[in-house]
Each structure stands twice: as C-alpha cells, then as structure tokens.
Design a protein around this motif. Structure first.
Motif, PDB file in Angstrom:
ATOM      1  N   ASN A  10       0.200   3.188  -3.117  1.00 58.36           N
ATOM      2  CA  ASN A  10       0.172   1.874  -2.473  1.00 58.36           C
ATOM      3  C   ASN A  10       1.387   1.643  -1.583  1.00 58.36           C
ATOM      4  OD1 ASN A  10      -2.294   0.845  -3.604  1.00 58.36           O
ATOM      5  ND2 ASN A  10      -1.216   0.768  -5.549  1.00 58.36           N
ATOM      6  N   ILE A  11       2.497   2.263  -1.926  1.00 55.90           N
ATOM      7  CA  ILE A  11       3.730   2.105  -1.140  1.00 55.90           C
ATOM      8  C   ILE A  11       3.535   2.624   0.283  1.00 55.90           C
ATOM      9  CG2 ILE A  11       6.139   2.859  -0.954  1.00 55.90           C
ATOM     10  CD1 ILE A  11       6.172   2.895  -4.056  1.00 55.90           C
ATOM     11  N   ALA A  43      -2.620   9.319   5.178  1.00 52.34           N
ATOM     12  CA  ALA A  43      -3.481  10.438   5.569  1.00 52.34           C
ATOM     13  C   ALA A  43      -2.859  11.767   5.145  1.00 52.34           C
ATOM     14  CB  ALA A  43      -3.727  10.411   7.076  1.00 52.34           C
ATOM     15  N   LEU A  44      -1.565  11.883   5.290  1.00 51.14           N
ATOM     16  CA  LEU A  44      -0.877  13.115   4.892  1.00 51.14           C
ATOM     17  C   LEU A  44      -0.955  13.311   3.375  1.00 51.14           C
ATOM     18  CD1 LEU A  44       0.799  15.582   5.651  1.00 51.14           C
ATOM     19  CD2 LEU A  44       2.843  14.140   5.475  1.00 51.14           C
ATOM     20  N   PHE A  86      -9.372   5.530   0.569  1.00 46.38           N
ATOM     21  CA  PHE A  86      -9.594   4.109   0.859  1.00 46.38           C
ATOM     22  C   PHE A  86      -8.381   3.502   1.554  1.00 46.38           C
ATOM     23  CE2 PHE A  86     -12.391   3.666  -3.204  1.00 46.38           C
ATOM     24  CZ  PHE A  86     -13.469   4.216  -2.552  1.00 46.38           C
ATOM     25  N   LEU A  87      -7.205   3.766   1.015  1.00 42.03           N
ATOM     26  CA  LEU A  87      -5.983   3.197   1.580  1.00 42.03           C
ATOM     27  C   LEU A  87      -5.803   3.593   3.042  1.00 42.03           C
ATOM     28  CD1 LEU A  87      -3.412   3.721  -1.323  1.00 42.03           C
ATOM     29  CD2 LEU A  87      -4.437   1.551  -0.590  1.00 42.03           C
ATOM     30  N   ASP A  90      -8.810   2.079   5.224  1.00 42.69           N
ATOM     31  CA  ASP A  90      -8.717   0.617   5.305  1.00 42.69           C
ATOM     32  C   ASP A  90      -7.551   0.200   6.193  1.00 42.69           C
ATOM     33  OD1 ASP A  90     -10.911   0.396   3.668  1.00 42.69           O
ATOM     34  OD2 ASP A  90      -9.818  -0.338   1.923  1.00 42.69           O
ATOM     35  N   LEU A  91      -6.430   0.915   6.090  1.00 43.26           N
ATOM     36  CA  LEU A  91      -5.294   0.599   6.968  1.00 43.26           C
ATOM     37  C   LEU A  91      -5.641   0.900   8.423  1.00 43.26           C
ATOM     38  CD1 LEU A  91      -2.417  -0.410   7.368  1.00 43.26           C
ATOM     39  CD2 LEU A  91      -1.617   1.922   6.905  1.00 43.26           C
ATOM     40  N   PHE A  92      -6.344   1.981   8.665  1.00 43.74           N
ATOM     41  CA  PHE A  92      -6.743   2.309  10.030  1.00 43.74           C
ATOM     42  C   PHE A  92      -7.613   1.194  10.615  1.00 43.74           C
ATOM     43  CE2 PHE A  92      -9.406   4.280  13.255  1.00 43.74           C
ATOM     44  CZ  PHE A  92      -8.451   4.921  14.043  1.00 43.74           C
TER      45      PHE A  92
END
Length: 150
Positions: A10-11, A43-44, A86-87, A90-92
């Motif tokens: 999450n960070i 992504a990395l 998802f993270l 969703d951020l994209f």
C-alpha cells in the motif's frame, strides 16, 4: 514473507492517492501526477513477484477456469500478487481521471469523490467518473450553445 509484502504494498500507491484526493489543486500534486512513473513502483513490485513464476502462470491465465483462478488467488502469494495488480491499475486509472478532471476543470471536490471510489472500488469508481465527466461535458456544452441574455 507475503504478509509483509501485502502490508507494505500500500505504501507504493497511497501517497499519490492522498495527494490526488486531499490536495488536488496543490502545484506539487499536479507536477507529480503528470509523470506516468508514479505507477512504476507498484508495477515493478508486480513484475518482481510474477516474473519468476510466469511460465507456470501463463497456461493458467491463457485458459482461465474459475476453480483454478480461485485456488491461485486463495494463496498468500496469489492474493499478494492480485492485490498489487489492483493497486497498480487502480492508480493508473485514478491518475488518468485526476489529470482528465483537471483538464476539464471539474470541481476538485467532485473529482476527489470519484477518485475515492476508484481507490476503493476500481471499476465502479471509474464508471462514476465517466458519468460525472459526461454530465459535466453536457452542462458545459449547453452553456456554450446557449447565448447569455443581455
């Protein structure tokens, strides 16, 4: 190991969500979100987790079956990889909605509400943003098409 990775993942995205939702008009928020690289850490992390098992995952993903995918996601490794997926996406999408809302001059409070829904519910928030964007565009078009009375 996956418990820790899941918690720490999450960070990778939360600072950007914080900026877009709570400080949308701050100059540094706009500058940071202009870069697609804001999505790169998540992504990395995904790439690092998926790459070693990619050859075994490929057949499962090429012919997905509910039971197989459920079993895969039901493991700590699968849930962590799915969560980071998802993270990142969703951020994209949130980044795109944020930039689009700024360009269209959508009120920052309305944009922040939809961004919150994108963060929490992904596609539901995206659909909410598209509806809000459509309504805002219609309203703008009506204002331009209707001459102001003298």
């Amino acid at each position: 190991m996956f418990d820790t990775l899941f918690s720490l993942s999450n960070i990778l995205t939360m600072p950007f969500w914080f900026l877009m939702i709570l400080l949308p008009t701050w100059r540094w928020t706009e500058r940071l979100m202009q870069s697609v690289w804001t999505v790169a850490p998540a992504a990395l992390a995904y790439v690092i987790l998926v790459l070693p098992g990619m050859l075994s995952l490929l057949p499962l993903l090429a012919n997905p079956q509910l039971g197989t995918i459920a079993a895969l996601l039901g493991t700590p490794a699968g849930a962590t990889i799915g969560w980071i997926h998802f993270l990142a996406f969703d951020l994209f999408v949130g980044r795109w909605a944020y930039l689009d809302s700024r360009q269209r001059r959508l009120h920052p409070v309305l944009a922040s509400i939809t961004l919150f829904f994108i963060l929490m519910f992904g596609p539901l928030g995206f659909m909410l943003y598209l509806i809000m964007r459509s309504l805002f565009a219609r309203q703008s078009n009506r204002m331009v098409a209707t001459p102001a009375s003298s």
